[in-house]
Structure formats: C-alpha cells, structure tokens
Scaffold this motif. Structure first.
Motif, PDB file in Angstrom:
ATOM      1  N   SER B  75       2.121  62.745  42.595  1.00 48.55           N
ATOM      2  CA  SER B  75       3.133  61.838  42.872  1.00 48.55           C
ATOM      3  C   SER B  75       3.507  61.807  44.578  1.00 48.55           C
ATOM      4  O   SER B  75       3.788  60.994  45.195  1.00 48.55           O
ATOM      5  CB  SER B  75       4.608  61.975  42.204  1.00 48.55           C
ATOM      6  OG  SER B  75       4.888  63.152  42.633  1.00 48.55           O
ATOM      7  N   GLY B  76       3.378  63.121  45.312  1.00 46.08           N
ATOM      8  CA  GLY B  76       3.414  63.287  46.679  1.00 46.08           C
ATOM      9  C   GLY B  76       2.573  62.306  47.229  1.00 46.08           C
ATOM     10  O   GLY B  76       3.085  61.862  48.434  1.00 46.08           O
ATOM     11  N   GLN B  77       1.380  62.125  46.907  1.00 46.50           N
ATOM     12  CA  GLN B  77       0.567  61.138  47.606  1.00 46.50           C
ATOM     13  C   GLN B  77       1.082  59.980  47.684  1.00 46.50           C
ATOM     14  O   GLN B  77       0.441  59.099  48.469  1.00 46.50           O
ATOM     15  CB  GLN B  77      -0.791  61.271  46.818  1.00 46.50           C
ATOM     16  CG  GLN B  77      -1.982  60.741  47.566  1.00 46.50           C
ATOM     17  CD  GLN B  77      -3.336  61.073  46.873  1.00 46.50           C
ATOM     18  OE1 GLN B  77      -3.401  61.742  46.022  1.00 46.50           O
ATOM     19  NE2 GLN B  77      -4.398  59.947  46.999  1.00 46.50           N
ATOM     20  N   PHE B  78       1.856  59.332  46.746  1.00 50.35           N
ATOM     21  CA  PHE B  78       2.356  58.046  46.852  1.00 50.35           C
ATOM     22  C   PHE B  78       3.876  57.867  47.264  1.00 50.35           C
ATOM     23  O   PHE B  78       4.565  57.100  46.645  1.00 50.35           O
ATOM     24  CB  PHE B  78       2.396  57.442  45.359  1.00 50.35           C
ATOM     25  CG  PHE B  78       0.839  57.457  44.815  1.00 50.35           C
ATOM     26  CD1 PHE B  78      -0.095  56.383  45.517  1.00 50.35           C
ATOM     27  CD2 PHE B  78       0.373  58.188  43.855  1.00 50.35           C
ATOM     28  CE1 PHE B  78      -1.416  56.297  44.811  1.00 50.35           C
ATOM     29  CE2 PHE B  78      -1.060  58.211  43.491  1.00 50.35           C
ATOM     30  CZ  PHE B  78      -1.816  57.470  44.591  1.00 50.35           C
ATOM     31  N   ARG B  79       4.049  58.565  48.050  1.00 51.92           N
ATOM     32  CA  ARG B  79       5.583  58.865  48.586  1.00 51.92           C
ATOM     33  C   ARG B  79       6.091  57.485  48.708  1.00 51.92           C
ATOM     34  O   ARG B  79       7.117  56.986  48.491  1.00 51.92           O
ATOM     35  CB  ARG B  79       5.752  59.680  49.648  1.00 51.92           C
ATOM     36  CG  ARG B  79       7.156  59.914  50.467  1.00 51.92           C
ATOM     37  CD  ARG B  79       7.030  60.586  51.432  1.00 51.92           C
ATOM     38  NE  ARG B  79       8.519  60.568  52.176  1.00 51.92           N
ATOM     39  CZ  ARG B  79       8.911  60.922  53.379  1.00 51.92           C
ATOM     40  NH1 ARG B  79       7.890  61.733  53.864  1.00 51.92           N
ATOM     41  NH2 ARG B  79      10.051  61.041  53.838  1.00 51.92           N
TER      42      ARG B  79
END
Lengths: 261, 247, 258, 237
Positions: B75-79
């Motif tokens: 999910s961090g990749q899609f901040r």
C-alpha cells in the motif's frame, strides 16, 4: 572390500563434517554480512553479495592470501551467529560500541561513524531536538545503535523499528514515518545516488556522540580470535597504505569514509 | 535468568497486550463479516458465490506473512492514489494494516468453518421448521444459526488460537507485540532464555484461552449430552488442533 | 469317544469384567461334524463365551484344546499374555474361523482381497492358489460376481456371505458364528442362513450363537442354554426345545415365541 | 522498467532469484514432510500406548508445540539448538570447530516439530475412529498385532487421516515463509531482497502471494485426487 570402502568413506565424512578446516593454514575465512545495507553490502540482481564491505573484505583476504566465503545473515542475529560460529568475522559496517564490546572484539576502525536524520524533501521539519520531534514518527532499523539512540533520547516520539534498512527507506518514501535516523554514509549514498532515494534528504547536524556511534566502524570477531584480528588489522593497514582502500572507496562514495572529510 | 524476566517483564506485558489486542479485534470483526459471507457462499448463484470462493481460497492459500507484507509495504507504493481516495490515513498506520490483514485472513477461515457448520445442520430439522410454517428468516434465526454455531464452536476457538499465534509476525511491520518485544530483548542481551520466557507467556495465554473457551462451550451446550466426551484427558488439547482448515 | 474326533475342547472357562463374573466355569466339547448352538437371553454371556473361544477376550482361567494345541490359562485379572502364549493364541485363532454380527469386513479392500488376506499373510500361502480357492468359496456363497466390489457397496446379507467365505478360506477346524443374522434386515436373513445350513450339511464343525431358534433347532446336533454365565442345560435340540427341564429355559423359550 | 522486466530471467530481472527461492521453499517442505510424519506417528503411538508416561509425554509435546507461535519455535530452535550443539561439542572436545546449524536444518527441525505436533493429533483421531471390529476380524484369523496394524489399521488410518494431513501439508508450505525471517533464502526472502533493491513492494509481494497460491491450489487438487483414490469403495454421502 566393501567394508573397507565404507570405513574409508565414513572416516572421510567424519573428518569433513564436524571438524572442517581444523588445519589453520588452509582455513577459509567465513565472513558474515547482512546483505540488506546498500551500498555497503547488498544483493545485486544476480543474487550475489556486493558492496563496499564485501569488496573491502575481499581485498583484505587477497592481502592475507587466504580464501574467503561470504555468508548473509539478518542483522538481528548477526552477533549471535558469529558467537555460534556460523562465520569468523562480521564485515557489515558495524559501529564499535561499548555494549557490543561486551560480546565481541573489534578490529581497528575501517570507517568513521556518524548518524544522521533523513526526511522527505517536502518535509517542513527543521528542529531535530527531542522537543522538536515530540509526537513525530521516527523510524530506524531495529537492533542498531540508531534504535538505541532514539529509545534513549526521544521518549516522546513514536519510534518504529524495522527489520531492515530497506524497510525503513520504503516507509520514509511512502511517508509513513516523518523522519528516520540512519548511518551517515549509507544515507548520504542513498539520498544522493539512487533514484528512489531522490525523495529524501539529510537533515540536521550529524550525530557523532561516541556513546551511540562508538569509535568508528569495525569488523567484529569472537573474543578468542586474537590471531585473526591482528592479521586483519595488518591487512587493513596495508590496503590503506597501498591505495586499494581508496580505489574501493571511490567506487562507492564521493567522500572518504575513513575520515569523513 | 530470573533477573532477565524482571528487567523485561513490563515490556513483555506491553507486548502481550498488543498481541491480545491484535487477535481479538481482528477475530471479532471477522466474526461479524463471516456470517453473511458464509450464507452467500452457500447460495446457488455463482456470481455471488465465486468471488467469495476466490477470496477464501486466496487468503487460505497464501502465507499470512506474505499477506501482511503485501498490504503494508504494497500500500505504501500507492500513497498518492490512496491519499486521493482518502484512505491513506488508514494504511499509513501499521496497527490498522495488521488489523486489516488479520481480519481478512480470519474472515476467510471463519467463512469456511461456518459453511461447514451450516451444511451440517440436518435437513430434517429444517424441514420440520418449514412444515410448521416458519419463515426463512425465522428458520435461520431459531434453528439453523444456533445449531450451526454450536457445531462450529470448537473450530472457531481453534481459529482464535491460530490467529493469536499467527499474529506473532506483526513485529515485521514495527508493531511491538509479544514476539517483537522478545526479539528486541534478545538483540540486547543475546540471551536465549528470553525465548523461553516468551514461550512460557504464549503457553499461558493459549492455555488460559483454551480453558475459557471450553467453559463457555459447556455453558452454551448444556442441553447436549456430552457424556464420556468431556472426561477424555486429551480434549483440552484437541480443542487446539489446526483442523479448522478442514474444508 | 475317540480323542481324535474331538475338534475343540474347552474346560472350566472363567471371565470377569471389573469384578463381575461373566463366565462362571463353562466347559464344552465339540466333536468333528458337530453343530453346537448356544442360546440364552441377552447378557447371559453367549457372545463373551464365543469371543473367549477365539481368544478375542482372554479368559481369566481355563483350558482350551484344539487338535494338538493346548492353552492353559491361569492369568491373573487383566494380565496380558506372554509373548510365547501370544504365538499360541495366534495359532489357535487361525484354526478357528469367526463370523461377526457386524461382518467387520475390511472396508479398504475388495471382496476378493478380504477373503485372500488371511491365507496370504497368516498362512503365507501362494497368492495364485489362494485366489483360485477364494474364488471357489465366493462362488459357493454366491458372491463371485461381486469379487471386485468394495464392502460398502454390498447389502448386509452379501457382506455376511463374504465374511463367511473369508472365514472358510482359512480352512478352519471349527467355525464360530456370533449372531450372524442379528444385524440383517429380515428379508436378508434367509440367504445367510441358507449358506450356514449348507455348511452344516457338509459336516463342518460349527459353534453358533444365535437368536434364530427355529434354525438352531433344525441344524444343531447339540444346543447349550447359557444363563448368567453358566450352562444350565445342554443336549440334542429335540430334548431341549420339547422338554426343557429348568425354569429358566422354560421361561426363555416362552419369551422367544418359537 | 516495466513490471515484466522486473520479473524477467537474467541479471537485471528478479525472476531467476524468485525461482531459486521457490526451489528452497519446496525442498524445505519436502524434506520436512517425511520427518514430521514419522515423528508425528511416533507421538501418536505414544498417545494411545498403555504407558501412562508415554501418554503424558505425548500430551505435553502436542500441547506445547501447538501452543507456541511457529515463529517462536523457529527462533528457539535456530538460536537455542545451535547454541546447545556447540556447547556440547565444545564440552566434548574443546578443540572442536564450530558446528553450524544452517537455517535450512533449523527450519526442517522446527517445522518438522510443528508438523509432528499437529499430525500426531490427526493420526490419533484417525486411530481412535477406526472400527475396532475390523481389527478383531484380523485377530480372529490369527494375524499378529503387527500384521493387523500393517494390513488393516495402517491403510485405514491413512484414509481417515488424509484430509487432515493434507491440510497440514498446505500449512507447512505456508509456514516455510517464516523461515525467511531466520535468513534462509527462500521465496519470501528473495522477494524481500528484490523489494529492497527495486522499491516495488506491491509487485513482488503480489507475485509471491500468487506463487504460493498456485502451489496450494495445486496441492489441494492432488490431495483431493488422493482422497478419491483412498476412498475407493467407501460410500460417502
């Protein structure tokens, strides 16, 4: 006949397995490193260990004219595994601290040590004192001096400890944490050189308190292995003197990490 | 060894609280979600059934550790996208991420448990209810669900324990649960006895839960003849079997 | 009576469970070609007696003699037999064929495999020969066409006929039947009784625990009436059924409504 | 770089590393299975034996194993057993070289113990569910206890235990992911390394999830087939 062969095989097996390399002269030195700490030690896309630590260790081995093998080990277990004999020396950019000296011995320092805060480029943080960081989320790799430093001095911040430096970097990129504390050189390297580190920048004054960063970075050995320690020190002095150290240094860094000048 | 325990006891205690919090919140939310999904899962309409089957299969067929990494670091990749959707505050927090992952995982397992239990309710009992003119809703309320939950009860207890133990991986996303505290203490002392104390803590928690669950089970099923079942020396452990994967 | 015509001799068998004596010194002799029926109310110890004969229950004391092999039991309660007597027990069992009330066919094997396992594994006989013999037995009980079926796909009567073939395939000296028709639906009882009757006509030595009084009367050469662990009356069927001496037997015969 | 380039085979992509991790994962599970099964059978035998000590021992073993998180068992074995062996070796022979308990061996031991703890319960349940009459039928024709076990009880126990053991096998494959935490280069760890290098967590973690998923579905399929085979002739409703 068959009996003889199996007896022979058995004795061969016995001599190889538990007492491998008893003969000191031909002993391979096993070097433990983490493999998740670029540019010091990391796995490249070939799945091979690479980095400054690895190349320097190889240079030392060449100087000592011994064979070396590399073993990757999680940071958490890197000292226990040394003590358990999984490898003979840790070359993983480990700070020489008093606490670690209780368990292991260190070679002469082969890097100068310092820590630094790192923040996102769009961050508005300027005050990195414990008061200034009150209520902020600070990340660091667990079981490291950075973690001890934060736990000791930043009781009012939300401190998050990660299994690897890569994981801290990931969360700083994604903005889960407001700042991180890391080793000066890898942080410098990460923010300046890598594309993903482009997000972030060093901030605040370098942290150099010897209580936390110790007396530089050294290679850790079991306390009884004095002989190997002295040999490594000798070899280290030699590769610094003959310029090999500088060659490796310049391959990875723009500053001289032995002096941080 | 005892010194170590005294030094680290408060931290262990904090960690144990975190472990309990993670387990019971996610298992409870999953309990609420799994019932309607289990009923839908039994529907003959494949448009309803198929997504649930895929969901269950995925979460039961992949390691919890991989799921946690996927949710947290993934999910961090899609901040930016998540911020636009107004969801980033949720995924930013490791506790929410862990609860989210554990809840989905536990939901998948509980759906399977309930599905089996619903199937095990005898058709004769349902027919008898239909015969006296009960509505579908009433039949579920009065006949099927009470019966199904009684059948599912031991397996649901197992699921709580599996979650409790599976949750020990939460420390990989910085949550300081009992396992995380243990690893931290080990990294500071290099003393193996830390792990023995942690083992003792976990055993205490799991055994206490097993006993509590069995008492509850006995209360709930007073009317069922348990003669000769409750006296077996092995049932306390049988309650903890990992058989709730059984489909 | 010439000794070699004795197939099975049991003397003074005692058996208790948890302090309650179920068999109080039972003796019986089965000569070659005898068909002995054991009758009695439920709980009288009939089944226990039969299971003791085959040593599925080890009697507390007594002697069991079967052509050349003698087992003397003086074991205290609950003692497990020694290794030596264990071998003897196995040897005795292999000479006594047992047919159970619940059939006890091995559900993971086909009909033919069920019949062949004993001779192959216990008697170590040649597989091919056993197969031929097993098939001939299955044919005799009318089950040859089902020889590759699994037990779960058979009716109760069919299962029991296979179980009989299984017992026969060991070439037992004595066949023991433990209420062979009690677990069967009424319409299936006759097909099993028919097989047993044929075996009796052939001159097989058999001991039969049964509730089928009419059948017992027809096929038996001797009938034993067991009451509370003791043999109260024994004799030819005509004598027992027509002229019961003891009150217990009279009451029993009245209740079973012959 | 496109996503498929990250997963490609070669020196720039991580496909080959992931596959090598997969090989480790599968061999770890495959080596663990027979050991865990054998130990589980021994424990199950102890739990139904007539010796009280054996029964309590088995109960203690299964209770402890199943009450501990797999991760904790793994750490205990990895650090604890390694230390124990070394101390013993040192004590026997002060000159002895260090013995290294490799992560692979530690993983096999720990996962094997976990598997055994659960398998023992499954096998015990199957043993207790056996129809006693079938064993008696074997005894009644003079088979020895060993023969009865081998020809009659063993195949039926396997049939009854197969679904439970199948689940344990799938759990075992999933549990191997935990070994990545003690530095074994399995599938999970390779994914972590790839993420560290590429900063593409979603792509790599999703990929490994899908890889595990495919393996598990494949195993479920095979187990279902085995069950059908084992249930030949058994009527199920």
């Amino acid at each position: 006949m068959n009996k003889h062969i199996s007896a022979l095989a058995l004795s061969l097996l016995l001599s190889v397995i538990p007492f491998s390399g008893v003969n000191a002269a031909e002993k391979t030195i096993r070097i433990g490193t983490e493999g998740a700490y670029p540019p010091f030690n990391f796995f490249n896309a070939d799945g091979k260990l690479a980095g400054f630590d690895v190349e320097l260790a190889q240079a030392l081995c060449d100087k000592m004219q011994t064979k070396c093998t590399f073993v990757a080990q999680d940071w958490d277990g890197i000292i226990p595994a040394l003590l358990a004999g999984k490898y003979d020396v840790i070359v993983a950019s480990m700070f020489i601290t008093e606490k670690r000296k209780l368990k292991v011995d260190f070679s002469d320092p082969y890097q100068k040590s310092a820590m630094t805060f790192v923040i996102g480029k769009d961050s508005t943080l300027t005050d990195f004192s414990p008061e200034g960081m009150d209520g902020k989320i600070i990340g660091a790799q667990g079981s490291t001096t950075q973690g001890d430093f934060l736990n000791a001095l930043y009781p009012n911040s939300d401190i998050r400890l990660y299994p690897t430096q890569d994981a801290v970097n990931l969360d700083l990129i994604s903005g889960r944490i407001d700042a991180q504390v890391g080793d000066m050189i890898p942080m410098l390297d990460w923010t300046k050189k890598s594309t993903d580190g482009n997000c972030c920048t060093l901030a605040g004054e370098p942290i150099t308190d010897p209580k936390y960063v110790g007396d530089g970075v050294g290679m850790a050995l079991r306390q009884e292995d004095d002989e190997l320690r002295l040999k490594l020190n000798e070899a280290l002095a030699a590769v610094i003197a003959d310029g090999t150290y500088k060659k490796i240094n310049d391959k990875f860094f723009s500053v001289n990490i032995l002096t941080l000048q | 060894m005892l010194e170590l325990l005294i030094t680290y006891a408060p931290k262990f205690f904090d960690g144990a609280l975190m472990t309990l919090k993670l387990t019971f919140i996610s298992v409870s939310i999953a309990a609420l979600l799994s019932l309607p999904l289990a009923i839908l899962r039994r529907s003959k309409n494949s448009a309803l059934q198929l997504p649930i089957r895929l969901f269950v299969s995925f979460f039961r067929g992949t390691p919890l550790l991989a799921q946690l990494f996927l949710v947290y670091y993934g999910s961090g990749q899609f901040r930016l996208e998540l911020t636009d959707l107004g969801l980033w505050w949720f995924f930013r927090d490791p506790l929410y991420c862990a609860l989210f992952t554990f809840t989905l995982n536990s939901t998948a397992y509980q759906i399977e448990i309930l599905r089996g239990a619903l199937q095990a309710v005898s058709s004769g009992e349902i027919e008898a209810a239909v015969a006296i003119g009960m509505t579908r809703r009433l039949i579920y309320q009065k006949i099927i669900l009470p019966h199904a939950y009684r059948i599912a009860f031991p397996a649901l207890g197992n699921e709580v324990i599996l979650m409790l133990k599976g949750g020990a991986i939460a420390s990989v996303i910085t949550l300081m649960d009992l396992m995380g505290r243990t690893r931290q203490a080990f990294s500071q002392t290099f003393d193996i006895s830390v792990y023995f104390w942690a083992a003792l803590f976990y055993l205490l928690i799991t055994s206490a839960f097993v006993v509590a669950w069995r008492l509850l089970e006995r209360r709930l099923t007073r009317h069922i003849d348990y003669h000769g079942v409750n006296n077996l020396p092995s049932t306390s452990s049988a309650t903890m079997t990992g058989l709730n994967n059984a489909s | 009576m010439p000794a070699d015509s004795i197939a099975l001799q049991v003397t003074d068998l005692h058996k208790s469970y948890a302090g309650i004596e179920v068999l109080k010194g039972v003796s019986l002799n089965a000569n070659q070609h005898d068909v002995i029926s054991i009758i009695g109310a439920s709980g009288s110890g009939k089944s226990t007696l039969l299971r003791c004969l085959n040593l599925l229950e080890v009697p507390d004391s007594g002697h069991i003699q079967i052509q050349g092999e003698t087992l003397n039991l003086y074991a205290p309660h609950g003692a497990t037999p020694s290794h030596k007597s264990q071998r003897k027990i196995e040897s005795i069992r292999s000479r006594l064929g047992m047919v159970f009330q619940q059939f006890n066919l091995w559900s993971h094997m086909t009909v033919l495999e069920n019949v062949m396992l004993g001779p192959c594994s216990v008697l170590k006989r040649n597989r091919d020969e056993v197969a031929v013999y097993a098939k001939s037995l299955l044919e005799r009980v009318g089950m040859l066409d089902k020889c590759h079926s699994y037990p779960d796909n058979l009716s109760g009567g069919q299962k029991q006929r296979v179980a009989i073939a299984r017992a026969l395939c060991m070439n037992p000296q004595v066949l023991l039947f433990d209420e062979p028709t009690s677990a069967l639906d009424p319409e299936l009882v006759n097909e099993v009784l028919q097989v047993i009757r044929e075996l009796a006509d052939e001159g097989r030595t058999m001991i039969l625990v049964t509730h089928e009084m009419r059948f017992a009367r027809e096929v038996s050469s001797q009938v034993l009436f067991l009451h509370q662990g003791e043999i109260v009356e024994q004799g030819p069927p005509q004598q027992l059924f027509n002229d019961p001496q003891s009150k217990h037997l009279q009451r029993f015969l009245a209740s079973v409504n012959l | 770089m496109q996503w498929y380039e990250y997963l490609s085979y070669g020196s720039t992509g991580w496909g080959d590393e992931l596959l090598s991790g997969l090989v480790i994962t599968l061999s770890l599970a495959a080596v663990t299975l027979p050991l865990g099964l054998a130990l589980g059978l021994a424990v199950a035998a102890a739990s139904v034996s007539s010796s009280k000590a054996a029964r309590w021992g088995a109960l203690g073993f299964t209770t402890v194993i199943r009450g501990l998180p797999e991760l904790l068992s793994l750490f205990l074995i990895y650090h604890g057993v390694g230390m124990l062996i070394n101390n013993t070796l040192k004590w026997l022979n002060p000159e002895a070289d260090f013995f290294e308990l490799s992560p692979f061996v530690a993983g096999v031991i720990a996962l094997g113990l976990v598997f055994a703890g659960y398998a023992a319960e499954v096998l015990r349940g199957a043993w207790q569910a056996l129809d006693r009459g079938q064993s008696e039928a074997g005894l009644s024709i003079g088979m020895s206890k060993l023969q009865v076990f081998f020809h009659i009880e063993r195949p039926q126990i396997l049939r009854l235990a197969l679904p439970g053991l199948g689940n344990l096998w799938i759990n075992l494959i999933k549990d191997t992911a935990l070994v990545s935490v003690i530095a074994l280069s399995d599938l999970m760890r390779m994914a972590n390394i790839a993420v560290g290098s590429t900063k593409k967590p979603f792509l790599f973690f999703l990929t490994v999830c899908l890889m595990y998923w495919v393996i598990c579905i494949g195993c479920e399929f095979c187990i279902a087939k085995m069950e059908r085979r084992a249930n030949r002739g058994i009527r199920t409703l």
